[in-house]
Scaffold this motif. Structure first.
Motif, short mmCIF file in Angstrom:
data_model
loop_
_atom_site.label_atom_id
_atom_site.label_comp_id
_atom_site.label_asym_id
_atom_site.label_seq_id
_atom_site.Cartn_x
_atom_site.Cartn_y
_atom_site.Cartn_z
N TYR A 112 39.93 52.05 22.70
CA TYR A 112 40.64 53.20 22.13
C TYR A 112 39.77 54.42 21.97
O TYR A 112 40.28 55.53 21.91
CB TYR A 112 41.46 52.88 20.89
N SER A 113 38.45 54.26 21.91
CA SER A 113 37.71 55.51 21.80
C SER A 113 37.44 56.15 23.16
O SER A 113 37.23 57.35 23.23
CB SER A 113 36.43 55.35 20.99
N ASN A 146 34.70 66.27 24.15
CA ASN A 146 33.78 66.37 23.01
C ASN A 146 33.58 65.02 22.34
O ASN A 146 32.47 64.64 21.99
CB ASN A 146 34.32 67.34 21.96
N SER A 147 34.68 64.32 22.17
CA SER A 147 34.59 63.00 21.55
C SER A 147 33.76 62.07 22.41
O SER A 147 32.94 61.30 21.92
CB SER A 147 35.97 62.39 21.36
N SER A 197 44.02 59.93 33.44
CA SER A 197 45.07 60.38 32.52
C SER A 197 44.83 59.84 31.12
O SER A 197 45.29 60.40 30.14
CB SER A 197 46.44 59.95 33.03
N ALA A 198 44.12 58.73 31.02
CA ALA A 198 43.95 58.11 29.70
C ALA A 198 42.68 58.57 29.01
O ALA A 198 42.46 58.25 27.84
CB ALA A 198 43.92 56.59 29.85
N PHE A 199 41.83 59.31 29.71
CA PHE A 199 40.50 59.61 29.20
C PHE A 199 40.56 60.42 27.91
O PHE A 199 41.43 61.27 27.70
CB PHE A 199 39.71 60.38 30.27
N THR A 200 39.61 60.16 27.03
CA THR A 200 39.58 60.81 25.73
C THR A 200 39.17 62.28 25.83
O THR A 200 38.86 62.77 26.92
CB THR A 200 38.62 60.06 24.79
N ASP A 201 39.13 62.95 24.69
CA ASP A 201 38.67 64.33 24.65
C ASP A 201 37.18 64.38 25.03
O ASP A 201 36.39 63.56 24.56
CB ASP A 201 38.86 64.85 23.23
N ALA A 205 35.97 50.19 22.09
CA ALA A 205 35.65 50.96 23.28
C ALA A 205 36.92 51.39 24.00
O ALA A 205 37.01 52.53 24.48
CB ALA A 205 34.75 50.16 24.22
N PRO A 239 42.14 56.57 24.93
CA PRO A 239 43.18 56.44 23.89
C PRO A 239 44.58 56.18 24.45
O PRO A 239 45.31 55.38 23.88
CB PRO A 239 43.13 57.79 23.17
N LYS A 240 44.93 56.81 25.56
CA LYS A 240 46.28 56.60 26.07
C LYS A 240 46.44 55.18 26.61
O LYS A 240 47.50 54.58 26.50
CB LYS A 240 46.59 57.63 27.14
N ALA A 261 30.07 62.65 21.96
CA ALA A 261 29.58 62.14 20.67
C ALA A 261 29.48 60.62 20.69
O ALA A 261 28.49 60.03 20.26
CB ALA A 261 30.50 62.61 19.54
N VAL A 262 30.54 59.98 21.23
CA VAL A 262 30.53 58.52 21.26
C VAL A 262 29.42 58.00 22.16
O VAL A 262 28.70 57.05 21.83
CB VAL A 262 31.91 58.00 21.74
#
Ligand code: HDD
Ligand code: HEM
Ligand code: HEM
Lengths: 453, 348
Positions: free
Chosen positions: B70-71, B307-308, B301-305, B68, B74-75, B311-312
């Motif tokens: 890293y998905s 779209n990803s 700042s760390a939030f994922t893309d 969770a 990610p940063k 999907a997740v």
């Protein structure tokens, strides 16, 4: 050693260790399931005894497979933070879905083992099917990440920024199906031949015709049938994997075959060592035209040679040997399985010669060696890239230094684990020989699975 | 930017679930070590009966937690992965030894004692180390030299704040697990074990409370921004204290079990204390926002893309919908089945 080399060695060692338990963890449930189903069909209690004994072995292997998998999962972030940042943005789905597969496997494994005596037979089979599916799904999904590393899709890097992310396109990257199938069928090969190894060894020790001999012979036959079918599938699908490389990662195929010059009618080199100086494979056997045919199903297919790329982008040349080793083992396993089935079904002999039994004993370790060769070939052959032509291994490694002591500590842990697991397995099966389990099963109190001692 | 808040809530949820399950898991390992030599108590048996089927499921939660991170962020995973190399490796090694030896000790009966010892000791250290990740995210122990971040271990291990967290992790692990085991033994009609675990809980409850206060005191001194963030919700902290008192009280209330009167309502105590932890960890998490790792990494700042994330998020919903019946069935077989809980111990 530089920190990059240590990080690579450490991660490779972790994977090489995890994979032994994980692959058997995928393959063995299929064997257990086959035994349970055969019991339902024949009502022969020996199949249940077999299922129980394999389940115990499986439980011990899980005790190593799960923690080492946990190490693998976290070491990805600890050693390759640059890689995981990309994966997190683009390719999180397989890891995420894999979690559910782990849950399915963990929940139903506990139910199958600790509640076996309290649930109905159909529920036991249903639990086992879910365990097998959970294991298979973990393997397929994690392999998907590996496939993505070889054939990345679903994103672009513009000025160092990751843009246009399409997670499902990344998930269904071009090599997903081929690679996942190869890993799945090869895991069943391993599960079957590990069983064959033990059964053959026990047959060598037991008196011919005794109850124990016949018990192990049954196990051997089952494993040869399953192992034979799946090694054939592995080879067929391995051929497709090679064609996939031809299309998407030609330098890896060139490295695997030791081919330097781009050519049509390319020869296939078997054995030997790739020599950088003379740009050829030394001491090998060459089959003219064969490589072109393998790569594209036509003799005039043009196969690219290593000289197409600068030397800094070549994979290490020893992958030729790893690839050969894997293919040799695949061929060997198909042959020994075929001989055994032929011997029993068509010659109708019920005693195997000693040399054949010894070959079966060797087949288990060889099958495991096969997956080790295959994986090291696949991961090392990708070098210098971590994600093919997108992210280099050097860019993705941790910025921490002094990794040496960590590497040594993990090696020690793996040695302890391996020794303890072997010790526990030997101890358990020595104390619970087959005849004891058979007596317990026919004794009628029905507490076979929870009989721990 | 609502998505980032949904994501951090999911992550916090995983942390909380894992904390409770791990508490049980590690605590039970510890207790089964402590009571292994006492012939006349079933303390060890009870702990093992809980532990055997559940450790695998618990372990999966820590993997889910890392995935969770890293998905979703990610940063954040990049920074945490970098600075946690050493503590993370130590945790992994302990976790590995402990899981493996736990399994081995169930299979090789004669060697149960030394093996239980290994898993008991590891189970005692791991919560402390895991909890140390929290002070690390407060940022004061991370040095940035030439853009490279490293963890200053010397500073970390000389800080009273770190020890407060460490001590709190251990005491509350043992506290919560003894409570849960008390409840579990009561349901299993193991009166002797019940009395022992109830006593342990009564000792450890106040210890945990003192540790929690020590955390607050050291935070105030060392991590001002977090302390004042937590003080914004001071009324909730009082609520958590009240729940703690309810839990303590519940251990003295009389109750009836099969006609016999027993002192204490452990089920109520478990619920109250879990609720207490829920409230307190909410206040901590709230105060921590928007930082994942102070001061550079925020949830934005760390939030994922995006779209990803979508999907997740979809797989979370589908995944848990599919898994839920599995969890329910598991629960009914191991936590609820009277026959299993009270089974004759001859085969253990
Ligand atoms: C029992 C194990 C086993 C056996 C007998 C074989 N393989 Fe294999 N092979 C694997 C186990 C494996 C593996 C460990 O599962 C790999 C590593 C990565 C992967 O996708 O599967 C693999 C990879 C792999 C790759 C590279 C894929 C990549 O780089 O992404 C190719 C081209 C082949 N195999 C081809 C073959 C061929 C032509 C075989 C002929 C019999 C064969 N394999 C037998
Ligand atoms: C293709 C190679 C792999 C296969 C076939 C495989 C398969 C499995 C299987 C079947 C399990 C369940 C435990 C068992 O039966 O032993 C498992 C556990 C695990 N694997 Fe692997 N795995 C592979 C590679 C990896 C990699 C590369 C990672 C890291 C990213 C990983 C992470 C994990 C984790 C975290 C667990 C523990 C899950 C839990 O706690 O329940 N595996 N693996
Ligand atoms: C399970 C069997 C596996 C084995 C035995 C294995 C082996 C290795 C080895 C030996 C390396 C070091 C390569 C080198 O530096 O020369 C490596 C690197 C790596 N592997 Fe694998 N691997 C396996 C599966 C996987 C899977 C399933 C993944 C996908 C998640 C994966 C991801 C990586 C990554 C990220 C690296 C480091 C970066 C790099 O060197 O490219 N591996 N592996």
């Amino acid at each position: 050693m530089s920190d990059l080399v240590i990080a690579r060695s450490l991660f490779g060692t972790t994977m090489g260790f995890h994979i032994i338990h994980a692959t058997i963890g995928v393959g063995l449930p299929l064997m257990i399931l086959a035994a349970e189903l055969l019991y339902q069909k024949t009502k022969d209690i020996e199949w249940v005894v077999m299922a129980k004994r394999w389940t115990k072995a499986f439980a011990v292997l899980l005790g190593v497979g799960i923690p080492t998998g946990t190490i693998a999962g976290m070491q990805l972030s600890l050693l390759w933070p640059g890689f995981m940042e990309v994966i997190g943005r683009v390719m999180a789905l397989p890891f995420q879905i894999e979690i559910y597969a782990f849950f399915v496997e963990a929940l139903f494994m506990s139910i199958y083992v600790y509640a076996a005596e309290r649930i109905k037979p159909w529920m036991r089979i249903a639990s086992l099917v879910l365990v097998a599916l959970g294991g298979l799904a973990s393997a397929v999904l994690i392999t998907n990440v590996h496939a993505f590393q070889g054939t990345p899709a679903g994103f672009e890097i513009v000025n160092g920024e990751i843009v246009n992310v399409n997670p499902w396109e990344a998930f269904f990257n071009p090599s997903f199906f081929v690679t996942a199938t190869h890993v799945a069928v090869s895991a069943y090969v391993v599960g079957a031949f590990v069983v064959a190894m033990v059964a053959a060894y026990k047959m060598l020790r037991a008196e011919h015709g005794s109850r124990i001999y016949r018990f192990h012979q049954k196990a051997l036959t089952l494993s040869l049938v399953i192992g034979g079918i799946f090694s054939l599938l592995t080879a067929v699908n391995g051929h497709e994997s090679a064609q996939m490389l031809h299309k998407y990662q030609p330098e890896k195929l060139a490295g695997a075959e030791g081919l330097f010059e781009t050519q049509s009618y390319a020869p296939l080199a078997i054995g030997g060592v790739t020599d950088r100086e003379s740009q050829s494979v030394k001491y090998g056997i060459e089959i003219p035209w064969a490589l072109s045919f393998l790569a594209g199903n036509r003799f005039d297919t043009v196969v690219k040679g290593l000289n197409e790329w600068p030397e800094s982008e070549w994979p290490p040349l020893f992958i030729h040997t790893l690839f050969n080793g894997m293919v040799f083992i695949g061929t060997f396993l198909i042959l020994v399985a075929a001989v055994g089935i032929f011997w029993k079904r068509f010659l109708k002999k019920d005693k195997y010669p000693k040399w054949l039994l010894w070959l079966y004993v060797a087949s288990g370790p060889l099958a495991i060696l096969g997956i080790e060769f295959g994986w090291i070939f696949a991961c090392t052959g990708r070098q210098p890239w971590n994600i093919y032509r997108m992210l280099s291994t050097a860019e993705s490694v941790t910025t921490q230094t002094n990794l040496g002591p960590i590497f040594i500590s993990f090696i020690i842990v793996y040695i302890i684990l391996a020794a303890a697991a072997i010790f526990v397995l030997l101890h358990f099966f020595k104390k619970n020989p087959v005849h004891k389990d058979l007596d317990r099963a026919t004794g009628g109190n029905g507490q076979l699975f929870s009989s721990n001692t | 930017m609502v998505d980032a808040y949904i994501a951090i809530t999911i992550l916090w949820g995983f942390v909380f679930i894992y904390a409770v399950m791990a508490t049980m898991d590690f605590g039970a390992g510890f207790w089964s070590m402590i009571y292994i030599n006492r012939k006349n108590t079933s303390g060890t048996t009870i702990a093992n009966r809980y532990l055997s089927p559940t450790w695998e499921v618990t372990n999966t939660f820590i993997v889910a937690l890392v995935v969770a991170v890293y998905s979703l962020f990610p940063k954040g995973a990049y920074t945490l992965g970098t600075v946690l190399l050493i503590p993370g490796s130590i945790i992994l090694i302990l976790l590995t030894l402990r899981s493996a030896f736990l399994v081995f000790s169930n299979i090789a009966d004669e060697y149960r004692k030394p093996l239980t010892f290994v898993s008991g000791i590891c189970g005692f250290l791991i919560p402390g180390l895991l909890m140390s990740v929290l002070p690390i995210t407060h940022g004061h122990y991370i040095d940035t030299i030439d853009g490279r971040q490293t963890l200053n271990l010397a500073r970390l291990f000389t800080s009273p704040n770190e020890y407060a967290f460490f001590g709190f992790a251990i005491s509350s692990t043992l506290f919560l697990s003894s409570l849960l085991l008390a409840d579990y033994s009561k349901v299993s009609h193991e009166h002797h074990a019940y009395r022992i675990y109830r006593r342990d809980a009564l000792i450890l409850g106040p210890v945990s409370m003192v540790m929690a206060l020590a955390i607050m005191v050291t935070l105030k001194k060392e991590v001002g921004w977090l302390y004042s963030g937590m003080m914004d919700n001071v009324s909730l902290l009082y609520l958590s204290l009240a729940l703690f008192l309810v839990g303590g009280l519940a251990l003295f209330l009389p109750s009836k079990k099969d006609g016999r009167s027993v002192i204490g309502m452990p089920r109520l105590a478990v619920i109250a204390i879990t609720a207490q932890y829920l409230v307190a960890s909410y206040v901590y998490g709230r105060g921590h926002l928007p930082y994942l790792v102070y001061p550079d990494v925020t949830i934005h700042s760390a939030f994922t893309d995006p779209n990803s994330f979508r999907a997740v998020f979809a797989t979370y919903i589908v995944g848990f919908a599919i898994l839920f019946p599995g969890f329910a069935y598991f629960w009914s077989l191991f936590m609820h089945d009277k026959k299993y809980l009270r089974k004759n111990n001859a085969s253990d």
